[in-house]
Design a protein around this motif. Sequence first.
Motif, PDB file in Angstrom:
ATOM      1  N   VAL A  24       0.841  -1.202   0.000  1.00 32.42           N
ATOM      2  CA  VAL A  24       0.000   0.000   0.000  1.00 32.42           C
ATOM      3  C   VAL A  24       0.874   1.249   0.000  1.00 32.42           C
ATOM      4  CG1 VAL A  24      -1.629   1.355   1.388  1.00 32.42           C
ATOM      5  CG2 VAL A  24      -2.014  -1.102   1.043  1.00 32.42           C
ATOM      6  N   ARG A  25       1.891   1.262   0.851  1.00 31.27           N
ATOM      7  CA  ARG A  25       2.814   2.417   0.890  1.00 31.27           C
ATOM      8  C   ARG A  25       3.497   2.605  -0.458  1.00 31.27           C
ATOM      9  NH1 ARG A  25       3.886   0.530   5.919  1.00 31.27           N
ATOM     10  NH2 ARG A  25       5.699  -0.639   5.228  1.00 31.27           N
ATOM     11  N   ALA A  26       3.871   1.513  -1.098  1.00 31.82           N
ATOM     12  CA  ALA A  26       4.599   1.580  -2.374  1.00 31.82           C
ATOM     13  C   ALA A  26       3.759   2.177  -3.501  1.00 31.82           C
ATOM     14  CB  ALA A  26       5.099   0.190  -2.763  1.00 31.82           C
ATOM     15  N   VAL A  27       2.431   2.111  -3.377  1.00 31.83           N
ATOM     16  CA  VAL A  27       1.552   2.685  -4.405  1.00 31.83           C
ATOM     17  C   VAL A  27       1.747   4.198  -4.491  1.00 31.83           C
ATOM     18  CG1 VAL A  27      -0.875   3.088  -5.018  1.00 31.83           C
ATOM     19  CG2 VAL A  27      -0.144   0.829  -4.218  1.00 31.83           C
ATOM     20  N   GLN A  28       2.068   4.824  -3.369  1.00 29.84           N
ATOM     21  CA  GLN A  28       2.275   6.269  -3.282  1.00 29.84           C
ATOM     22  C   GLN A  28       1.049   7.054  -3.754  1.00 29.84           C
ATOM     23  OE1 GLN A  28       6.009   7.192  -5.191  1.00 29.84           O
ATOM     24  NE2 GLN A  28       7.162   6.393  -3.460  1.00 29.84           N
ATOM     25  N   ALA A  29      -0.092   6.632  -3.257  1.00 24.46           N
ATOM     26  CA  ALA A  29      -1.353   7.334  -3.519  1.00 24.46           C
ATOM     27  C   ALA A  29      -2.069   7.506  -2.188  1.00 24.46           C
ATOM     28  CB  ALA A  29      -2.216   6.542  -4.492  1.00 24.46           C
ATOM     29  N   SER A  30      -2.903   8.512  -2.093  1.00 23.93           N
ATOM     30  CA  SER A  30      -3.636   8.747  -0.841  1.00 23.93           C
ATOM     31  C   SER A  30      -4.898   7.906  -0.755  1.00 23.93           C
ATOM     32  CB  SER A  30      -3.994  10.231  -0.715  1.00 23.93           C
ATOM     33  OG  SER A  30      -4.844  10.601  -1.786  1.00 23.93           O
ATOM     34  N   ASN A  31      -5.317   7.303  -1.880  1.00 25.49           N
ATOM     35  CA  ASN A  31      -6.585   6.564  -1.888  1.00 25.49           C
ATOM     36  C   ASN A  31      -6.477   5.213  -2.613  1.00 25.49           C
ATOM     37  OD1 ASN A  31      -6.238   7.521  -4.462  1.00 25.49           O
ATOM     38  ND2 ASN A  31      -8.362   8.159  -4.722  1.00 25.49           N
TER      39      ASN A  31
END
Length: 193
Positions: A24-31
């Motif tokens: 999830v952190r690696a996606v680098q998106a807030s949503n």
Amino acid sequence: MPSRSDDPLARALEEAVVRVAAAVRAVQASNPVVLIDGRSGAGKSTLARLLAERWPLRAAPQLIALDEIYPGWDGMDDGVERAYDQILRPHGRDLVGTWQRYDWVAGKYAENHAVDPSRGVILEGCGVLTPRGARIADVRVWMESPEPSRKRRALDRDGELFRPHWDRWAAQEVRHLRRDKPIELATLIVTVP
């Protein structure tokens, strides 16, 4: 009483939540959108709850269980389609989604729930990982567990309510596995005892 570190299931789920949170952190998106799929009793709901508790981003995620959407024991495909149309597709377009909870006792849909496109979504349930959903999801988890363990956990959780429906639900799962090939769509595979 054994500690959590002595419990193979708890240890596997702990390792899984660390891996999924890192993804999830690696996606680098807030949503980001996380889909968690697997057969009944595989641990999807537990992993989803643990992930929601340890969500690595500032805004808390929206945790949605397909068990709240399926229209009864024969409704896996319909529930998944509703989740795609009412949750995933609007969220992917930055629109507010609205899904309806299915009241299993009354046998009909009940109240509506909004889905905020500015916040992440954890959507868990049998059948959720399909080619359509995979195109929208940022993190796609498949949970694998041996049938005897899954069945014991599912029946311990839902008791006699689920027992007469185990085989017909399992047939829908098998159809999903053959048609959608969720293991091939997964970005993470989690194995629990």
